[in-house]
Design an enzyme around this catalytic site. Structure first.
Site, PDB file in Angstrom:
ATOM      1  N   TRP A  94       0.836  -1.195   0.000  1.00  0.00           N
ATOM      2  CA  TRP A  94       0.000   0.000   0.000  1.00  0.00           C
ATOM      3  C   TRP A  94       0.874   1.250   0.000  1.00  0.00           C
ATOM      4  CZ3 TRP A  94      -3.945  -1.597   4.389  1.00  0.00           C
ATOM      5  CH2 TRP A  94      -4.735  -2.672   3.918  1.00  0.00           C
ATOM      6  N   ASN A 121       1.385  -0.956 -10.022  1.00  0.00           N
ATOM      7  CA  ASN A 121      -0.005  -0.887 -10.464  1.00  0.00           C
ATOM      8  C   ASN A 121      -0.873   0.079  -9.660  1.00  0.00           C
ATOM      9  OD1 ASN A 121      -2.466  -2.025 -11.882  1.00  0.00           O
ATOM     10  ND2 ASN A 121      -2.951  -2.559  -9.745  1.00  0.00           N
ATOM     11  N   ARG A 157      10.495  -9.235  -8.073  1.00  0.00           N
ATOM     12  CA  ARG A 157       9.205  -9.890  -8.236  1.00  0.00           C
ATOM     13  C   ARG A 157       8.194  -8.774  -8.422  1.00  0.00           C
ATOM     14  NH1 ARG A 157       4.001  -9.486  -5.468  1.00  0.00           N
ATOM     15  NH2 ARG A 157       2.934 -11.462  -5.732  1.00  0.00           N
ATOM     16  N   ASP A 174       4.524  -7.334  -8.542  1.00  0.00           N
ATOM     17  CA  ASP A 174       3.157  -7.542  -8.073  1.00  0.00           C
ATOM     18  C   ASP A 174       2.150  -7.129  -9.151  1.00  0.00           C
ATOM     19  OD1 ASP A 174       1.406  -8.094  -5.663  1.00  0.00           O
ATOM     20  OD2 ASP A 174       0.774  -6.050  -6.104  1.00  0.00           O
ATOM     21  N   GLU A 199       3.760 -11.527 -11.332  1.00  0.00           N
ATOM     22  CA  GLU A 199       2.630 -12.227 -10.734  1.00  0.00           C
ATOM     23  C   GLU A 199       1.411 -12.113 -11.651  1.00  0.00           C
ATOM     24  OE1 GLU A 199      -0.243 -11.871  -6.790  1.00  0.00           O
ATOM     25  OE2 GLU A 199       0.376 -10.117  -7.949  1.00  0.00           O
TER      26      GLU A 199
END
Length: 488
Positions: free
Chosen positions: A106, A144, A222, A224, A248
């Site tokens: 967040w 994102n 990685r 998200d 992911e």
């Protein structure tokens, strides 16, 4: 001429320091949530209630980079040579009905570090200490969205045009337009969706990933919510990161997930995850046969650019605890052998080695937030069956690296035999035998067309197995085996 030599030297240093996709194949990754792995100074006095309340489980428990340094031995002795850590930017502090951003997803201020995890020097020291042990660090990143919309003070994304407008929420995850332009949050938990078509947003995110990887010397990323941004965005993003990237794409659709591997080095292998969950469950009525697993392997070859560069896993922070679905020790061993010796880069979620299953006292207690409990309640026990077994398997991976260099990890598995409950495949010259339930009758595996070796050594047990005169290999029980050709 001197200037050219200096430039070439700097270029050479950059090239050898960056960890590319090929180098990651032989690594095995231990995934932690930074807040839940280890607090500083061995102060294990927070979030220790059993069971932990939901409110406490959705707030910070005190894990830090300094605490992670204290427990590097714990990871190293398990044999892992890479660690996936939580996102590092500052997260919102305001409490929501789902707690705060202890997990790191967040974001509030992309240029500030999450103060709860430690200082910039703490992060640098953690990465340096890991590198001294040849443990690579994979950073979790989010491009994102930002944190729940309880504030408009997102930095530097502080204008309405930096977000997709109007705010909408995904109602149909099979609708690609919704996936990319609406929020992955909800009315109760809005997660404003960054406008990744906006030039300022694009430039900021790409510049940030490049600068962050270089500044802190991360070895991989990685990504998200990879499917929730248009695919073309990732071309420059992953290129500028300059290290191995794995995205992911959380769905079981193999062709859909596979299409995203053209925009990162690898993707998290969610189609395989959903199959493994069904194949290795203790629940007899729902357990799927090994034919289901073998079919998935064939699908991988069709739809993935290269399955050996994808991240394989049995569970993670977004999914049910694997050990909530099986407590049979032999079934667990078979699942772990497949995780560690199939096509892909294995990712092992913290707590599985301590038999973490979630919270048995609540509905859906195997998933968020009960799959994210503090590890220190286990006392970092190094004598549990899974801890010792995964250590053994990582030792075998190191042995195969020394014996075959990258060839074992580059090679794609080829099916030798499959029936309802046993699957045998070959990677390079290694045979892997796994089963998901006991069987009564001895099985005979025909090796005529696959190897001329008459003897095989099991790298797990050390036993020597001799094929009969018909070149048939006997399997008498459902223990997993990793077999290497043997000559006395």
């Amino acid at each position: 001429m001197l200037t050219i030599k200096i430039y070439l030297l700097c270029l050479f240093i950059i090239i050898i320091s960056g960890k590319n996709a090929s180098e990651w194949r032989s690594r095995s990754i231990y995934q932690i949530l930074t807040d839940r792995f280890s607090p500083s100074n061995y102060t294990y006095n927070r979030c220790i209630e059993n069971p932990l309340s939901e409110n406490a489980s959705r707030n910070y428990c005190g894990g830090t980079y300094q605490g992670a340094i204290d427990q590097l031995d714990y990871i190293e002795e398990m044999g892992f040579n890479a660690i996936w850590i939580s996102p590092i930017p500052s997260n919102i502090d305001s409490e929501t009905m789902y707690g705060v951003g202890f997990h790191g997803y967040w974001m509030n201020h992309i240029y500030q570090l999450n103060k709860y995890f430690g200082s910039e020097n703490d992060l640098i020291e953690f990465i340096n200490e890991a590198h001294k042990r040849d443990i690579w660090i994979m950073l979790d990143v989010v491009a994102n969205h930002v944190g729940p919309n309880v504030s408009t003070n997102y930095f530097p994304f502080n204008k309405p045009e930096y977000f997709h407008q109007p705010l909408c929420f995904i109602q149909d995850y099979d609708n690609q337009t919704q996936d990319e332009f609406c929020s992955v949050g909800s009315v109760q938990l809005p997660l404003p969706d960054l406008n990744t078509e906006n030039n300022f947003v694009i430039t900021t995110l790409v510049s940030w990933i490049k600068g962050t990887v270089e500044k802190y010397n991360f070895d991989g990323i990685r990504i998200d919510t990879f499917r929730h941004i248009r695919q073309s965005f990732w071309i420059n993003y992953t290129s500028e990161a300059g290290v191995y990237s794995v995205g992911e794409v959380a769905t079981s659709n193999t062709s859909y997930v596979g299409s995203y591997q053209y925009f990162a080095d690898g993707v998290l292998h969610y189609p395989l995850y959903f199959v493994l969950k069904l194949v290795f469950t203790d629940d007899n009525p729902t357990r799927q046969s090994m034919f289901t697993l073998e079919e998935q392997v064939q699908q991988n070859e069709i739809y993935f650019k290269d399955p050996t560069l994808c991240g394989t896993f049995l569970d993670n922070h977004d999914q049910d605890r694997f050990l909530n679905h099986t407590q049979n020790p032999i079934r667990i061993q078979n699942a772990l052998v497949y995780l560690m010796f199939s096509d892909g880069i294995p990712i092992f979620y913290y707590g599985t080695e301590q038999n973490f299953t979630g919270n048995p006292y609540v509905t859906n207690g195997a998933t968020d937030p009960w799959n994210r409990l503090p590890l220190w309640t286990s006392g970092y026990n190094r004598t549990t069956p899974v801890y010792k077994y995964i250590s053994k398997l990582n030792q075998i991976r190191s042995y195969l690296k020394n014996q075959y260099d990258e060839q074992f990890f580059i090679s794609h598995q080829k099916t030798i035999f499959v029936d309802e409950n046993t699957y045998v495949y070959q990677k390079d010259e290694i045979l892997v035998i796994i089963s998901n339930e006991p069987f009564n009758n001895t099985k005979y595996i025909n090796l005529t067309s696959n190897s001329c070796s008459k003897q095989w050594k099991c790298l797990i047990s050390g036993e020597i197995i001799t094929v009969n005169r018909f070149n048939l290999l006997q399997i008498k029980n459902w223990l997993p085996r990793i077999l290497q050709p043997f000559s006395s």
